[in-house]
Write a protein that holds these residues in place. Structure first.
Motif, PDB file in Angstrom:
ATOM      1  N   ALA A 286       0.840  -1.109   0.139  1.00  0.00           N
ATOM      2  CA  ALA A 286      -0.052  -0.219   0.315  1.00  0.00           C
ATOM      3  C   ALA A 286       1.014   1.238   0.175  1.00  0.00           C
ATOM      4  O   ALA A 286       0.617   2.337  -0.045  1.00  0.00           O
ATOM      5  N   LEU A 287       2.431   1.967   0.135  1.00  0.00           N
ATOM      6  CA  LEU A 287       3.112   2.374  -0.103  1.00  0.00           C
ATOM      7  C   LEU A 287       2.924   3.150  -1.379  1.00  0.00           C
ATOM      8  O   LEU A 287       2.937   4.402  -1.328  1.00  0.00           O
ATOM      9  N   GLY A 288       3.136   2.441  -2.463  1.00  0.00           N
ATOM     10  CA  GLY A 288       3.119   3.022  -3.700  1.00  0.00           C
ATOM     11  C   GLY A 288       3.253   1.864  -4.765  1.00  0.00           C
ATOM     12  O   GLY A 288       2.770   1.541  -4.856  1.00  0.00           O
ATOM     13  N   ARG A 289       4.255   2.613  -5.953  1.00  0.00           N
ATOM     14  CA  ARG A 289       3.421   2.086  -7.046  1.00  0.00           C
ATOM     15  C   ARG A 289       5.023   1.452  -7.677  1.00  0.00           C
ATOM     16  O   ARG A 289       4.315   0.765  -8.682  1.00  0.00           O
ATOM     17  N   SER A 290       5.545   1.779  -6.701  1.00  0.00           N
ATOM     18  CA  SER A 290       6.940   0.483  -7.342  1.00  0.00           C
ATOM     19  C   SER A 290       7.775   0.008  -6.271  1.00  0.00           C
ATOM     20  O   SER A 290       8.512   0.964  -5.232  1.00  0.00           O
ATOM     21  N   VAL A 291       7.268  -1.266  -5.479  1.00  0.00           N
ATOM     22  CA  VAL A 291       7.629  -1.518  -4.155  1.00  0.00           C
ATOM     23  C   VAL A 291       8.060  -3.044  -4.893  1.00  0.00           C
ATOM     24  O   VAL A 291       7.536  -3.623  -4.800  1.00  0.00           O
ATOM     25  N   THR A 292       9.917  -3.216  -4.133  1.00  0.00           N
ATOM     26  CA  THR A 292      10.364  -4.313  -4.490  1.00  0.00           C
ATOM     27  C   THR A 292      10.495  -4.741  -2.047  1.00  0.00           C
ATOM     28  O   THR A 292      11.235  -4.485  -1.953  1.00  0.00           O
ATOM     29  N   LEU A 293      10.034  -6.070  -2.331  1.00  0.00           N
ATOM     30  CA  LEU A 293      10.031  -7.334  -1.144  1.00  0.00           C
ATOM     31  C   LEU A 293      11.055  -7.849  -1.513  1.00  0.00           C
ATOM     32  O   LEU A 293      10.802  -8.470  -2.252  1.00  0.00           O
ATOM     33  N   GLU A 294      11.847  -8.368  -0.286  1.00  0.00           N
ATOM     34  CA  GLU A 294      13.196  -8.865   0.089  1.00  0.00           C
ATOM     35  C   GLU A 294      12.510  -9.173   1.185  1.00  0.00           C
ATOM     36  O   GLU A 294      12.990  -8.389   2.178  1.00  0.00           O
ATOM     37  N   ARG A 295      12.217 -10.894   1.429  1.00  0.00           N
ATOM     38  CA  ARG A 295      12.331 -11.874   2.528  1.00  0.00           C
ATOM     39  C   ARG A 295      14.055 -11.929   2.482  1.00  0.00           C
ATOM     40  O   ARG A 295      14.178 -13.122   2.490  1.00  0.00           O
ATOM     41  N   ILE A 296      14.732 -11.636   4.069  1.00  0.00           N
ATOM     42  CA  ILE A 296      15.648 -12.447   4.346  1.00  0.00           C
ATOM     43  C   ILE A 296      15.651 -13.469   5.318  1.00  0.00           C
ATOM     44  O   ILE A 296      15.233 -12.990   6.980  1.00  0.00           O
ATOM     45  N   ASP A 297      15.570 -14.717   4.979  1.00  0.00           N
ATOM     46  CA  ASP A 297      15.352 -15.940   5.833  1.00  0.00           C
ATOM     47  C   ASP A 297      16.312 -16.457   6.778  1.00  0.00           C
ATOM     48  O   ASP A 297      17.358 -15.079   6.730  1.00  0.00           O
ATOM     49  N   GLY A 298      16.227 -15.846   8.017  1.00  0.00           N
ATOM     50  CA  GLY A 298      17.039 -16.126   8.895  1.00  0.00           C
ATOM     51  C   GLY A 298      17.348 -14.549   9.575  1.00  0.00           C
ATOM     52  O   GLY A 298      18.053 -14.348  10.586  1.00  0.00           O
ATOM     53  N   GLY A 299      16.953 -13.961   9.217  1.00  0.00           N
ATOM     54  CA  GLY A 299      16.720 -12.532   9.964  1.00  0.00           C
ATOM     55  C   GLY A 299      16.828 -11.392  10.926  1.00  0.00           C
ATOM     56  O   GLY A 299      15.254 -12.281  11.361  1.00  0.00           O
ATOM     57  N   LEU A 300      16.822 -11.141  11.480  1.00  0.00           N
ATOM     58  CA  LEU A 300      16.117 -10.234  13.154  1.00  0.00           C
ATOM     59  C   LEU A 300      15.569  -9.093  12.542  1.00  0.00           C
ATOM     60  O   LEU A 300      15.306  -8.680  11.600  1.00  0.00           O
ATOM     61  N   HIS A 301      15.226  -9.092  13.703  1.00  0.00           N
ATOM     62  CA  HIS A 301      14.357  -7.318  13.163  1.00  0.00           C
ATOM     63  C   HIS A 301      14.833  -6.081  12.588  1.00  0.00           C
ATOM     64  O   HIS A 301      14.222  -5.760  12.038  1.00  0.00           O
ATOM     65  N   ASP A 302      15.993  -6.191  12.681  1.00  0.00           N
ATOM     66  CA  ASP A 302      17.155  -5.161  12.132  1.00  0.00           C
ATOM     67  C   ASP A 302      17.897  -5.902  10.934  1.00  0.00           C
ATOM     68  O   ASP A 302      18.746  -6.885  11.624  1.00  0.00           O
ATOM     69  N   VAL A 303      17.565  -6.454   9.770  1.00  0.00           N
ATOM     70  CA  VAL A 303      17.915  -7.470   8.909  1.00  0.00           C
ATOM     71  C   VAL A 303      19.422  -7.103   9.417  1.00  0.00           C
ATOM     72  O   VAL A 303      20.273  -8.143   8.620  1.00  0.00           O
ATOM     73  N   PHE A 304      20.131  -5.709   8.648  1.00  0.00           N
ATOM     74  CA  PHE A 304      21.238  -5.781   8.772  1.00  0.00           C
ATOM     75  C   PHE A 304      22.728  -5.969  10.300  1.00  0.00           C
ATOM     76  O   PHE A 304      23.420  -5.366  11.032  1.00  0.00           O
ATOM     77  N   LEU A 305      21.463  -6.287  11.205  1.00  0.00           N
ATOM     78  CA  LEU A 305      22.221  -6.734  12.123  1.00  0.00           C
ATOM     79  C   LEU A 305      22.219  -7.773  12.732  1.00  0.00           C
ATOM     80  O   LEU A 305      22.544  -8.819  13.743  1.00  0.00           O
ATOM     81  N   SER A 306      22.042  -8.994  11.541  1.00  0.00           N
ATOM     82  CA  SER A 306      21.511 -10.566  12.136  1.00  0.00           C
ATOM     83  C   SER A 306      22.968 -10.917  11.405  1.00  0.00           C
ATOM     84  O   SER A 306      23.847 -10.205  11.187  1.00  0.00           O
ATOM     85  N   PRO A 307      23.143 -11.926  12.042  1.00  0.00           N
ATOM     86  CA  PRO A 307      24.521 -12.970  12.029  1.00  0.00           C
ATOM     87  C   PRO A 307      25.554 -12.673  10.887  1.00  0.00           C
ATOM     88  O   PRO A 307      24.276 -12.240   9.649  1.00  0.00           O
ATOM     89  N   PRO A 308      26.285 -12.340  10.095  1.00  0.00           N
ATOM     90  CA  PRO A 308      27.467 -12.304   9.236  1.00  0.00           C
ATOM     91  C   PRO A 308      26.511 -12.510   7.956  1.00  0.00           C
ATOM     92  O   PRO A 308      26.451 -12.340   6.780  1.00  0.00           O
ATOM     93  N   ARG A 309      26.490 -14.347   8.131  1.00  0.00           N
ATOM     94  CA  ARG A 309      25.740 -14.683   6.711  1.00  0.00           C
ATOM     95  C   ARG A 309      24.234 -14.423   5.929  1.00  0.00           C
ATOM     96  O   ARG A 309      24.694 -13.950   4.816  1.00  0.00           O
ATOM     97  N   VAL A 310      23.545 -14.087   7.094  1.00  0.00           N
ATOM     98  CA  VAL A 310      22.596 -13.570   7.074  1.00  0.00           C
ATOM     99  C   VAL A 310      22.195 -11.991   5.973  1.00  0.00           C
ATOM    100  O   VAL A 310      21.668 -11.293   5.039  1.00  0.00           O
ATOM    101  N   ARG A 311      23.120 -11.294   6.610  1.00  0.00           N
ATOM    102  CA  ARG A 311      22.950  -9.533   6.387  1.00  0.00           C
ATOM    103  C   ARG A 311      23.663  -9.875   5.627  1.00  0.00           C
ATOM    104  O   ARG A 311      23.694  -8.659   4.840  1.00  0.00           O
ATOM    105  N   ASN A 312      25.130 -10.413   5.363  1.00  0.00           N
ATOM    106  CA  ASN A 312      25.432 -10.407   3.680  1.00  0.00           C
ATOM    107  C   ASN A 312      24.839 -10.746   2.807  1.00  0.00           C
ATOM    108  O   ASN A 312      24.911  -9.857   1.619  1.00  0.00           O
ATOM    109  N   TYR A 313      23.869 -11.303   2.817  1.00  0.00           N
ATOM    110  CA  TYR A 313      23.176 -11.776   1.920  1.00  0.00           C
ATOM    111  C   TYR A 313      21.737 -10.437   1.926  1.00  0.00           C
ATOM    112  O   TYR A 313      21.729  -9.966   0.854  1.00  0.00           O
TER     113      TYR A 313
END
Length: 333
Positions: A286-313
């Protein structure tokens, strides 16, 4: 502006500033910038297009992710982060940590921060293309801000944005009905809700995580939840549900799963323990006309604080999106 060495060390500078909201209140916010190798953040010698990033943290949080700043700088962007009023570097002794009565109250400091950023590029010349990033409540704030200021940012990145309550819009409506009267009469009343420090536990090096956090800026159990703040967030959720009609490209990153129990489990090392990621995925459309959604398996609430392998992905997914939607044709990252 008076820039000084930031708490993150010689590669970062920060400056505190005042911004006056439409309600006439003057609030303190702090802008942080990445200056690699202790040098100047913006240099005329660079042959890259003029691009800047502004990061908005989540509720009861502050900017500390050096790796995130280094990623964006490595892509040819100037990286900035804003510690909004009543948060992190901007905390004041006489105010309630994390409190805001209306999410629009952040507008003035976001706009002022962008003005400070743009002033670092000398005239003549175009203003830098701005990517706005928001995490969790900061993602909600960023999306709402872009919808009200459609000609400022050129792209939007949302890292686990808090766009809806757990379950469904019915939960949100019920919560608004209950908290609304109290928010109008006694907005600063603390709501007695269960205290869950699981997210802090999953990221802090003092517990199960790897990140060094300053508990004075980001308390383990977060700031007290006040009626006015919760009412403001619920109002923001309602606006998202009605559709924001954002025209610029949007990237939404989410964990692959949620874990919302009342006791710690090992699954909380690899899931979002704050949001219902499936309802957030629906709301993202519902945000807008061009929305890309990426689901990060193993990700934490902040995906860039996830374990190294996950956040590298997660960084790989972000890099792909930057190449497709942000970099000018023919540019390299």
């Amino acid at each position: 502006m008076m820039w000084q060495t930031d708490i993150l060390g010689a590669d970062f500078e920060s400056c505190a500033f005042q911004a006056t909201g439409v309600d006439g209140a003057e609030r303190t916010a702090t802008l942080v910038r990445h200056v690699p190798n202790g040098g100047e953040g913006v240099t005329a010698s660079r042959e890259l297009p003029r691009r800047a990033v502004l990061f908005l943290h989540g509720w009861s949080d502050y900017f500390f992710n050096v790796e995130l700043a280094q990623f964006w700088t490595g892509k040819g962007f100037e990286f900035f982060a804003l510690d909004m009023h009543n948060h992190g570097r901007s905390l004041q002794a006489h105010t309630h940590g994390g409190y805001v009565a209306d999410l629009d109250d952040y507008d003035a400091e976001i706009s002022r921060a962008i003005g400070i950023i743009e002033a670092l590029w000398p005239d003549p010349g175009p203003k830098p293309a701005l990517t706005l990033i928001g995490h969790s409540t900061g993602g909600l704030i960023a999306a709402l801000w872009v919808s009200r200021h459609p000609d400022v940012a050129s792209s939007l990145v949302l890292n686990s944005p808090w766009l809806e309550m757990h379950g469904s819009s019915l939960v949100r409506r019920a919560a608004r009905t209950m908290v609304g009267p109290l928010a109008r009469l006694r907005p600063e009343t603390v709501l007695r809700l269960p205290e869950r420090g699981f997210y802090w536990r999953s990221i802090s090096s003092a517990a199960e995580g790897e990140w060094t956090l300053d508990d004075n800026y980001r308390p383990p159990l977060a700031f007290p939840v006040r009626a006015g703040w919760l009412s403001a967030v619920l109002a923001g959720h309602s606006r998202v549900a009605r559709g924001l009609r954002i025209e610029i490209p949007i990237l939404v990153l989410l964990s692959g799963a949620s874990e919302n129990g009342m006791i710690w489990t090992e699954a909380m090392r690899s899931t979002d323990v704050v949001l219902d990621v499936n309802i957030i995925a629906v709301r993202a459309m519902a945000l807008g006309r061009s929305v890309t959604l990426e689901r990060i398996d193993g990700g934490l609430h902040d995906v860039f604080l996830s374990p190294p392998r996950v956040r590298n992905y997660a960084y790989d997914r972000l890099s792909r999106w930057i190449r497709g939607y942000v970099l000018e044709e023919g540019a390299t990252d």
